[in-house]
Enzyme design. Structure first.
Site, PDB file in Angstrom:
ATOM      1  N   CYS A   7       0.875  -1.162   0.000  1.00 47.75           N
ATOM      2  CA  CYS A   7       0.000   0.000   0.000  1.00 47.75           C
ATOM      3  C   CYS A   7       0.919   1.221   0.000  1.00 47.75           C
ATOM      4  O   CYS A   7       2.123   1.076  -0.168  1.00 47.75           O
ATOM      5  CB  CYS A   7      -0.999  -0.017   1.157  1.00 47.75           C
ATOM      6  SG  CYS A   7      -0.290   0.119   2.790  1.00 47.75           S
ATOM      7  N   CYS A  79      -4.686  -0.827  -1.810  1.00 47.97           N
ATOM      8  CA  CYS A  79      -5.151   0.556  -1.906  1.00 47.97           C
ATOM      9  C   CYS A  79      -6.603   0.611  -2.384  1.00 47.97           C
ATOM     10  O   CYS A  79      -7.037  -0.240  -3.151  1.00 47.97           O
ATOM     11  CB  CYS A  79      -4.276   1.335  -2.876  1.00 47.97           C
ATOM     12  SG  CYS A  79      -2.527   1.221  -2.469  1.00 47.97           S
ATOM     13  N   CYS A  84      -1.935   2.810  -5.928  1.00 48.48           N
ATOM     14  CA  CYS A  84      -1.078   1.783  -5.336  1.00 48.48           C
ATOM     15  C   CYS A  84       0.307   1.799  -5.958  1.00 48.48           C
ATOM     16  O   CYS A  84       0.466   2.146  -7.124  1.00 48.48           O
ATOM     17  CB  CYS A  84      -1.681   0.398  -5.584  1.00 48.48           C
ATOM     18  SG  CYS A  84      -2.979  -0.032  -4.454  1.00 48.48           S
TER      19      CYS A  84
END
Length: 126
Positions: A7, A79, A84
Site C-alpha cells: 500500500c 489501496c 497503489c
C-alpha cells in the site's frame, strides 16, 4: 513462495496483512509488506491485531526497495482511494481494495479493515 503486500504508507493495511498472513498461512510461505511512501506503523493497526492475539508490534514500515519486490511470487495491493505502488515484471497480482483506516483515526475502521483482509487471506489459494 513469497507474498508481498503493498500500500502507500505501509502503516496499516499492508502491515495488518503481513501479520495476518504470517499467522494464517503455512510457515514455508515468505511474507513481506512495503509501501511507496512508508511512514511508521499505526498504533491502531497494532491494537486491532492484538485483539485477535497477533503481535505486529515488532514490524516496521519499509520502502519497496528494502523487500526485493522482484523476488515476489504474488503481489497483493490493498489501496482503495489512492494510487497503489506498482512493481514491473511478470508476477501474479491481486488487488484487494480496502479503505485506509488511518484516515478515520478510530479503532472501528481498523477492525473493519482487519476483518476484510483476514477474510481475503482465508480464501487465498496458494
Amino acid at each position: 513462495m513469497k507474498i508481498l503486500f503493498l500500500c502507500v504508507a505501509n502503516s496499516a493495511r499492508s502491515q495488518m496483512a503481513e501479520g495476518l498472513a504470517r499467522a494464517m498461512l503455512p510457515k514455508n510461505v515468505e511474507i513481506a509488506s512495503a509501501g511507496s511512501a512508508p511512514v511508521q506503523v499505526n498504533p491502531l493497526a497494532v491494537q486491532a491485531l492484538a485483539e485477535i492475539d497477533i503481535d505486529i508490534s515488532g514490524q516496521w514500515s519499509k520502502p519497496l526497495e528494502d523487500v526485493a519486490p522482484e523476488s515476489a511470487d504474488l503481489i497483493v495491493t490493498l489501496c482503495a482511494e489512492e494510487v497503489c505502488p506498482y512493481v514491473p515484471g511478470t508476477v501474479q497480482r491481486l488487488h484487494w481494495p480496502v479503505t485506509d483506516p488511518a484516515a478515520s483515526g478510530n479503532i472501528a475502521a481498523f477492525r473493519t479493515a482487519r476483518d476484510q483482509i483476514r477474510d481475503k487471506i482465508a480464501r487465498l489459494e496458494l
